[in-house]
Design an enzyme around this catalytic site. Structure first.
Site, PDB file in Angstrom:
ATOM      1  N   ASN A   8       0.855  -1.184   0.000  1.00 32.59           N
ATOM      2  CA  ASN A   8       0.000   0.000   0.000  1.00 32.59           C
ATOM      3  C   ASN A   8       0.896   1.240   0.000  1.00 32.59           C
ATOM      4  OD1 ASN A   8      -1.592   2.249   0.946  1.00 32.59           O
ATOM      5  ND2 ASN A   8      -3.142   0.795   1.630  1.00 32.59           N
ATOM      6  N   ARG A  19       4.426  18.602   1.146  1.00 29.24           N
ATOM      7  CA  ARG A  19       5.226  19.726   0.668  1.00 29.24           C
ATOM      8  C   ARG A  19       4.810  20.231  -0.704  1.00 29.24           C
ATOM      9  NH1 ARG A  19      10.291  20.573   3.139  1.00 29.24           N
ATOM     10  NH2 ARG A  19      10.508  22.252   1.618  1.00 29.24           N
ATOM     11  N   HIS A  44      -5.625   3.569  -1.648  1.00 30.54           N
ATOM     12  CA  HIS A  44      -6.909   3.833  -0.996  1.00 30.54           C
ATOM     13  C   HIS A  44      -7.215   5.321  -1.164  1.00 30.54           C
ATOM     14  CE1 HIS A  44      -9.729   2.799   2.571  1.00 30.54           C
ATOM     15  NE2 HIS A  44     -10.170   3.876   1.946  1.00 30.54           N
ATOM     16  N   ARG A  46      -9.209   8.650  -0.959  1.00 36.48           N
ATOM     17  CA  ARG A  46     -10.312   9.155  -0.144  1.00 36.48           C
ATOM     18  C   ARG A  46     -10.824  10.460  -0.754  1.00 36.48           C
ATOM     19  NH1 ARG A  46      -7.373   6.236   3.901  1.00 36.48           N
ATOM     20  NH2 ARG A  46      -8.808   5.028   5.206  1.00 36.48           N
ATOM     21  N   GLU A  71      -8.727   0.233  -2.885  1.00 35.69           N
ATOM     22  CA  GLU A  71      -9.588   0.170  -1.713  1.00 35.69           C
ATOM     23  C   GLU A  71     -10.387   1.458  -1.596  1.00 35.69           C
ATOM     24  OE1 GLU A  71      -6.602  -2.336   1.269  1.00 35.69           O
ATOM     25  OE2 GLU A  71      -6.975  -0.201   1.616  1.00 35.69           O
ATOM     26  N   THR A 102      -7.799   6.489   9.503  1.00 36.14           N
ATOM     27  CA  THR A 102      -7.539   5.254   8.781  1.00 36.14           C
ATOM     28  C   THR A 102      -8.744   4.343   8.979  1.00 36.14           C
ATOM     29  OG1 THR A 102      -5.959   3.437   8.487  1.00 36.14           O
ATOM     30  CG2 THR A 102      -6.405   4.141  10.745  1.00 36.14           C
ATOM     31  N   HIS A 192      -4.055  -4.497   7.679  1.00 34.93           N
ATOM     32  CA  HIS A 192      -4.140  -3.409   8.646  1.00 34.93           C
ATOM     33  C   HIS A 192      -3.253  -3.730   9.846  1.00 34.93           C
ATOM     34  CE1 HIS A 192      -6.140   0.461   9.379  1.00 34.93           C
ATOM     35  NE2 HIS A 192      -5.766   0.226  10.630  1.00 34.93           N
TER      36      HIS A 192
END
Length: 240
Positions: A8, A19, A44, A46, A71, A102, A192
């Site tokens: 991941n 930055r 993943h 978001r 994901e 998370t 995880h």
């Protein structure tokens, strides 16, 4: 049976975004992970794009040669549209809340059964392997099976949290869940907070484990051991 390692790369994107600019280069880092032995790349995205951006997903899709796993929370229309456009090897459905630091829980596959059936059907019709993120709860595994999903991904934070004090107790519900996954004819993934400390024990005690997705611990270890060496260390644990 060998367990595949999917890296991941969210944390690499987090560093870049802190930055501005493109340092580190997320696409180059993903390609390097593949070159160093990773058997898959996981992202993943978001809605706030605080780490992986939707543009990153499109760029990665163009160049990756290993399995691409996306994901995310499928209640977001933008996420569903992205997955259908990219058509990765696998989509992992995760019920993370907006603003969550998370992922911190699996699906209640009983309460959300009808919605998950629709989503699984949508992605499978597009030729995408589906995986549903669940806690180590046999009822949730059985509920997931009713959606038609291809795989289950077990949420392993409780195992990782309990490993140091009583690993036998910590892993027990995961063994039970994994056995039920096998009985139902589904594939099994996990992820995880898996790490160099706890991965081998998990791998050796969980039947039918096809894939682990690891990001945070792996990238932290890479600060000390280097990315190439770290991936090789994790591969060793995943194959033990």
């Amino acid at each position: 049976m060998s367990t595949r390692l999917s890296v991941n790369i969210n944390k690499i994107a987090t560093l870049r975004n802190s930055r501005g600019g493109n340092n580190p280069d997320v696409v180059k880092a993903a390609l390097d992970c593949e070159r160093f032995g990773a058997e898959g790349i996981t992202v993943h995205p978001r809605p706030d794009e605080r780490h992986i951006r939707y543009r990153d997903v499109l760029d990665l899709h163009e160049v990756l040669t290993t399995e691409f796993n996306i994901e995310g929370n499928p209640t977001e229309a933008k996420f569903v549209d992205l997955v259908l456009k990219v058509k990765p090897a696998q989509v992992t459905l995760v019920p993370d809340a907006l603003g969550a630091v998370t992922s911190n829980a699996g699906w209640d596959t009983i309460t959300h059964r009808e919605r998950l059936i629709d989503l699984v059907g949508l992605f499978k019709d597009a030729g995408i392997r589906t995986s549903i993120f669940v806690d180590a709860d046999v009822r949730m595994v059985e509920g997931a099976a009713e959606t038609g999903t291809d795989r289950i991904e077990l949420y392993t934070e409780p195992y990782a949290h309990g490993y140091g004090s009583d690993r036998e107790t910590a892993i027990a519900p995961f063994v039970q869940a994994a056995i039920r996954v096998g009985e139902l004819g589904l594939g099994l993934n996990a992820g995880h907070d898996l790490s160099l400390e706890n991965l081998r024990y998990f791998r050796q005690h969980i039947p039918g484990l096809l894939e682990v997705s690891i990001g945070h611990a792996l990238i932290c270890d890479a600060l000390y051991y280097g990315l190439e060496n770290t991936i090789q260390l994790y591969l060793r644990e995943a194959k033990a």
